[in-house]
Scaffold this motif. Structure first.
Motif, PDB file in Angstrom:
ATOM      1  N   TRP A  26      45.353  41.034  63.224  1.00 31.70           N
ATOM      2  CA  TRP A  26      44.830  39.748  63.682  1.00 31.70           C
ATOM      3  C   TRP A  26      43.869  39.147  62.661  1.00 31.70           C
ATOM      4  O   TRP A  26      43.839  37.930  62.469  1.00 31.70           O
ATOM      5  CB  TRP A  26      44.146  39.908  65.038  1.00 31.70           C
ATOM      6  CG  TRP A  26      45.121  39.939  66.165  1.00 31.70           C
ATOM      7  CD1 TRP A  26      45.552  41.012  66.879  1.00 31.70           C
ATOM      8  CD2 TRP A  26      45.826  38.803  66.700  1.00 31.70           C
ATOM      9  NE1 TRP A  26      46.482  40.637  67.821  1.00 31.70           N
ATOM     10  CE2 TRP A  26      46.660  39.290  67.731  1.00 31.70           C
ATOM     11  CE3 TRP A  26      45.837  37.443  66.400  1.00 31.70           C
ATOM     12  CZ2 TRP A  26      47.492  38.450  68.467  1.00 31.70           C
ATOM     13  CZ3 TRP A  26      46.665  36.606  67.143  1.00 31.70           C
ATOM     14  CH2 TRP A  26      47.479  37.103  68.153  1.00 31.70           C
ATOM     15  N   SER A  27      43.089  40.015  62.001  1.00 32.77           N
ATOM     16  CA  SER A  27      42.209  39.511  60.937  1.00 32.77           C
ATOM     17  C   SER A  27      43.033  38.916  59.800  1.00 32.77           C
ATOM     18  O   SER A  27      42.710  37.850  59.264  1.00 32.77           O
ATOM     19  CB  SER A  27      41.322  40.641  60.409  1.00 32.77           C
ATOM     20  OG  SER A  27      40.493  41.148  61.429  1.00 32.77           O
ATOM     21  N   GLY A  28      44.118  39.618  59.429  1.00 27.00           N
ATOM     22  CA  GLY A  28      44.984  39.104  58.380  1.00 27.00           C
ATOM     23  C   GLY A  28      45.643  37.790  58.764  1.00 27.00           C
ATOM     24  O   GLY A  28      45.733  36.857  57.954  1.00 27.00           O
ATOM     25  N   MET A  29      46.101  37.693  60.013  1.00 23.45           N
ATOM     26  CA  MET A  29      46.712  36.447  60.483  1.00 23.45           C
ATOM     27  C   MET A  29      45.707  35.300  60.476  1.00 23.45           C
ATOM     28  O   MET A  29      46.014  34.177  60.072  1.00 23.45           O
ATOM     29  CB  MET A  29      47.296  36.655  61.884  1.00 23.45           C
ATOM     30  CG  MET A  29      48.511  37.554  61.927  1.00 23.45           C
ATOM     31  SD  MET A  29      49.015  37.976  63.612  1.00 23.45           S
ATOM     32  CE  MET A  29      49.367  36.352  64.282  1.00 23.45           C
ATOM     33  N   PHE A  30      44.479  35.607  60.902  1.00 20.99           N
ATOM     34  CA  PHE A  30      43.453  34.558  60.945  1.00 20.99           C
ATOM     35  C   PHE A  30      43.091  34.087  59.534  1.00 20.99           C
ATOM     36  O   PHE A  30      43.021  32.878  59.271  1.00 20.99           O
ATOM     37  CB  PHE A  30      42.204  35.082  61.652  1.00 20.99           C
ATOM     38  CG  PHE A  30      41.047  34.116  61.624  1.00 20.99           C
ATOM     39  CD1 PHE A  30      41.006  33.032  62.477  1.00 20.99           C
ATOM     40  CD2 PHE A  30      40.005  34.292  60.715  1.00 20.99           C
ATOM     41  CE1 PHE A  30      39.961  32.129  62.452  1.00 20.99           C
ATOM     42  CE2 PHE A  30      38.950  33.402  60.678  1.00 20.99           C
ATOM     43  CZ  PHE A  30      38.930  32.323  61.546  1.00 20.99           C
ATOM     44  N   LEU A  31      42.899  35.063  58.622  1.00 24.27           N
ATOM     45  CA  LEU A  31      42.535  34.689  57.256  1.00 24.27           C
ATOM     46  C   LEU A  31      43.657  33.934  56.557  1.00 24.27           C
ATOM     47  O   LEU A  31      43.405  33.082  55.696  1.00 24.27           O
ATOM     48  CB  LEU A  31      42.183  35.944  56.456  1.00 24.27           C
ATOM     49  CG  LEU A  31      40.894  36.663  56.874  1.00 24.27           C
ATOM     50  CD1 LEU A  31      40.730  37.970  56.115  1.00 24.27           C
ATOM     51  CD2 LEU A  31      39.679  35.770  56.662  1.00 24.27           C
ATOM     52  N   SER A  32      44.919  34.244  56.918  1.00 27.99           N
ATOM     53  CA  SER A  32      46.049  33.554  56.310  1.00 27.99           C
ATOM     54  C   SER A  32      46.230  32.153  56.886  1.00 27.99           C
ATOM     55  O   SER A  32      46.601  31.222  56.170  1.00 27.99           O
ATOM     56  CB  SER A  32      47.330  34.373  56.516  1.00 27.99           C
ATOM     57  OG  SER A  32      47.203  35.653  55.945  1.00 27.99           O
ATOM     58  N   ALA A  33      45.974  32.010  58.184  1.00 27.66           N
ATOM     59  CA  ALA A  33      46.213  30.721  58.844  1.00 27.66           C
ATOM     60  C   ALA A  33      45.021  29.773  58.742  1.00 27.66           C
ATOM     61  O   ALA A  33      45.205  28.552  58.853  1.00 27.66           O
ATOM     62  CB  ALA A  33      46.544  30.955  60.322  1.00 27.66           C
ATOM     63  N   PHE A  34      43.834  30.318  58.511  1.00 29.30           N
ATOM     64  CA  PHE A  34      42.634  29.465  58.530  1.00 29.30           C
ATOM     65  C   PHE A  34      42.681  28.342  57.492  1.00 29.30           C
ATOM     66  O   PHE A  34      42.347  27.187  57.823  1.00 29.30           O
ATOM     67  CB  PHE A  34      41.374  30.316  58.330  1.00 29.30           C
ATOM     68  CG  PHE A  34      40.107  29.510  58.326  1.00 29.30           C
ATOM     69  CD1 PHE A  34      39.566  29.041  59.520  1.00 29.30           C
ATOM     70  CD2 PHE A  34      39.456  29.202  57.142  1.00 29.30           C
ATOM     71  CE1 PHE A  34      38.406  28.289  59.527  1.00 29.30           C
ATOM     72  CE2 PHE A  34      38.301  28.452  57.135  1.00 29.30           C
ATOM     73  CZ  PHE A  34      37.771  27.993  58.329  1.00 29.30           C
ATOM     74  N   PRO A  35      43.067  28.603  56.224  1.00 33.36           N
ATOM     75  CA  PRO A  35      43.110  27.482  55.258  1.00 33.36           C
ATOM     76  C   PRO A  35      44.058  26.365  55.692  1.00 33.36           C
ATOM     77  O   PRO A  35      43.749  25.180  55.509  1.00 33.36           O
ATOM     78  CB  PRO A  35      43.594  28.158  53.971  1.00 33.36           C
ATOM     79  CG  PRO A  35      43.234  29.590  54.123  1.00 33.36           C
ATOM     80  CD  PRO A  35      43.391  29.878  55.574  1.00 33.36           C
ATOM     81  N   ILE A  36      45.197  26.734  56.270  1.00 36.62           N
ATOM     82  CA  ILE A  36      46.155  25.714  56.720  1.00 36.62           C
ATOM     83  C   ILE A  36      45.581  24.931  57.898  1.00 36.62           C
ATOM     84  O   ILE A  36      45.677  23.694  57.951  1.00 36.62           O
ATOM     85  CB  ILE A  36      47.490  26.379  57.096  1.00 36.62           C
ATOM     86  CG1 ILE A  36      48.076  27.078  55.870  1.00 36.62           C
ATOM     87  CG2 ILE A  36      48.473  25.356  57.646  1.00 36.62           C
ATOM     88  CD1 ILE A  36      49.325  27.892  56.155  1.00 36.62           C
ATOM     89  N   LEU A  37      44.988  25.655  58.851  1.00 35.04           N
ATOM     90  CA  LEU A  37      44.379  24.971  60.000  1.00 35.04           C
ATOM     91  C   LEU A  37      43.236  24.062  59.559  1.00 35.04           C
ATOM     92  O   LEU A  37      43.079  22.950  60.082  1.00 35.04           O
ATOM     93  CB  LEU A  37      43.878  26.011  61.009  1.00 35.04           C
ATOM     94  CG  LEU A  37      44.950  26.862  61.690  1.00 35.04           C
ATOM     95  CD1 LEU A  37      44.298  27.920  62.578  1.00 35.04           C
ATOM     96  CD2 LEU A  37      45.888  25.992  62.513  1.00 35.04           C
ATOM     97  N   ALA A  38      42.437  24.544  58.596  1.00 34.68           N
ATOM     98  CA  ALA A  38      41.340  23.711  58.091  1.00 34.68           C
ATOM     99  C   ALA A  38      41.874  22.445  57.429  1.00 34.68           C
ATOM    100  O   ALA A  38      41.332  21.347  57.612  1.00 34.68           O
ATOM    101  CB  ALA A  38      40.500  24.525  57.103  1.00 34.68           C
ATOM    102  N   LEU A  39      42.963  22.587  56.652  1.00 35.49           N
ATOM    103  CA  LEU A  39      43.565  21.418  56.002  1.00 35.49           C
ATOM    104  C   LEU A  39      44.076  20.416  57.035  1.00 35.49           C
ATOM    105  O   LEU A  39      43.884  19.201  56.884  1.00 35.49           O
ATOM    106  CB  LEU A  39      44.701  21.875  55.087  1.00 35.49           C
ATOM    107  CG  LEU A  39      45.453  20.776  54.330  1.00 35.49           C
ATOM    108  CD1 LEU A  39      44.505  20.050  53.372  1.00 35.49           C
ATOM    109  CD2 LEU A  39      46.622  21.361  53.564  1.00 35.49           C
ATOM    110  N   VAL A  40      44.722  20.940  58.096  1.00 37.61           N
ATOM    111  CA  VAL A  40      45.228  20.050  59.154  1.00 37.61           C
ATOM    112  C   VAL A  40      44.090  19.329  59.849  1.00 37.61           C
ATOM    113  O   VAL A  40      44.145  18.109  60.074  1.00 37.61           O
ATOM    114  CB  VAL A  40      46.067  20.864  60.172  1.00 37.61           C
ATOM    115  CG1 VAL A  40      46.397  20.015  61.396  1.00 37.61           C
ATOM    116  CG2 VAL A  40      47.342  21.374  59.525  1.00 37.61           C
ATOM    117  N   MET A  41      43.024  20.042  60.180  1.00 33.74           N
ATOM    118  CA  MET A  41      41.897  19.427  60.880  1.00 33.74           C
ATOM    119  C   MET A  41      41.203  18.385  60.014  1.00 33.74           C
ATOM    120  O   MET A  41      40.781  17.325  60.502  1.00 33.74           O
ATOM    121  CB  MET A  41      40.899  20.505  61.323  1.00 33.74           C
ATOM    122  CG  MET A  41      41.423  21.422  62.415  1.00 33.74           C
ATOM    123  SD  MET A  41      41.979  20.511  63.875  1.00 33.74           S
ATOM    124  CE  MET A  41      40.466  19.691  64.384  1.00 33.74           C
TER     125      MET A  41
END
Length: 322
Positions: free
Chosen positions: A263-278
């Motif tokens: 879950w940590s790996g998924m969060f760290l991988s998805a966070f930059p994309i989510l930040a870009l979308v937001m």
């Protein structure tokens, strides 16, 4: 503050693409194709069509069609996963669905966004292919998980059948009737093939290779050795069932231990994309000042490459073989 809904529209279109694939699948093949049905797909087809030979031919075609069509453009990327998921759609039908969903995504983006035609075309093709790949991948994971969970019960059922005097081919037939999908239909095909003269050990080996399952390979090897060397097959399979259960229990334990890291790996991988979308939703002109500079595209490519490397390394670190 300007607010842009374009990124959210893209996400909603992708979700709609995945939902459309699932809806189309259930509409064409009905509920019998679902993995959580108590009655297997083979028994459902036999109920509708009493011709055992035709049902066997249809199921064998569904089980082997994907790996035999790896030469189709765009299809080789999901042929192996479609094989494991046992997708009833033919390879050509899946490619056609990709094209249809790409057209749907293009029309939806034309109505909902003001992106350029080239951008819409590229993104729509990515959504069509990616949506089908995402759907097939989820199907494959769910099916393999259920198959591994059902296998110890199936082997123990064969052991009980052998001990009351049934031959091995009849024991496989009992498993086909008592165990739901995915294992029910698979063992039903093996039982039908044995009835038409094919060697059971050969069918089990082909099943193990098609699913790429180590536990199924153990079963195939055990049956093959017993056929050539003799011995008490019930005792052999009883020991095999214990080994499979122990491996499955260990796998569950490892998965529980590594859950936090995953879950940590998924969060760290998805966070930059989510930040870009937001950022693009809350302030669409945030990157306008640097977008036209010469360093913007190289920097974006470097960031994207590091993100891909991060995803790969995170997956390697938590992918523990049992």
């Amino acid at each position: 503050m300007q607010i842009s809904a374009a990124p959210l529209i893209y996400i909603m279109i992708f979700v709609a693409v995945v939902v459309l694939v699932e809806g189309l699948y259930l509409t064409v093949f009905g509920k019998s194709i679902s993995l959580n049905n108590r009655i297997s797909r083979r028994l459902t087809l036999l109920e509708k069509n009493g011709n055992r030979e035709q049902v066997l031919e249809q199921l064998r075609k569904e089980m082997s069609q994907h790996l035999n069509s790896k030469s189709i453009p765009l299809y080789s990327i999901l042929a192996k996963k479609a094989q494991r998921a046992n997708i009833a759609f033919s390879p050509r039908a899946l490619v056609g669905i990709m094209a249809g969903l790409s057209a749907f995504a293009f029309l939806a983006m034309t109505v909902g966004t003001s992106a350029e035609v080239a951008v819409r075309a590229i993104v729509s093709i990515g959504m069509g292919v990616g949506g089908v790949y995402f759907w097939v991948n989820n199907k494959a994971k769910k099916r393999m998980s259920l198959l591994e969970e059902q296998l110890p019960d199936a082997v123990e059922l064969m052991v009980r059948s052998l001990r009351v005097g049934h031959p091995f081919s009849s024991a496989i037939g009992i498993v086909a009737k008592e165990i739901p999908d995915p294992l029910g239909s698979e063992f039903g095909v093996i039982a039908d093939e044995a009835a038409y003269g094919r060697d059971v050990a050969e069918s089990l080996k082909a099943f193990a290779e098609r699913m790429d399952s180590q536990d199924l390979r153990f079963l195939a090897v055990a049956v093959s050795i017993q056929q050539t060397s003799g011995g008490n097959l019930a005792e052999i399979l009883e020991g095999l069932a214990k080994v499979i259960r122990a491996r499955f229990k260990l796998f569950r334990r490892v998965r529980a231990i590594t859950a936090e890291a995953k879950w940590s790996g998924m969060f760290l991988s998805a966070f930059p994309i989510l930040a870009l979308v937001m950022i693009n939703v809350i302030q669409p002109d945030y990157y306008d000042e640097v977008r036209e500079t010469a360093a913007f595209v190289p920097a974006a490519l470097v960031v994207f490459a590091f993100l891909i490397i991060n995803v790969i390394f995170m997956k390697v670190m938590v992918n523990i073989k049992v």
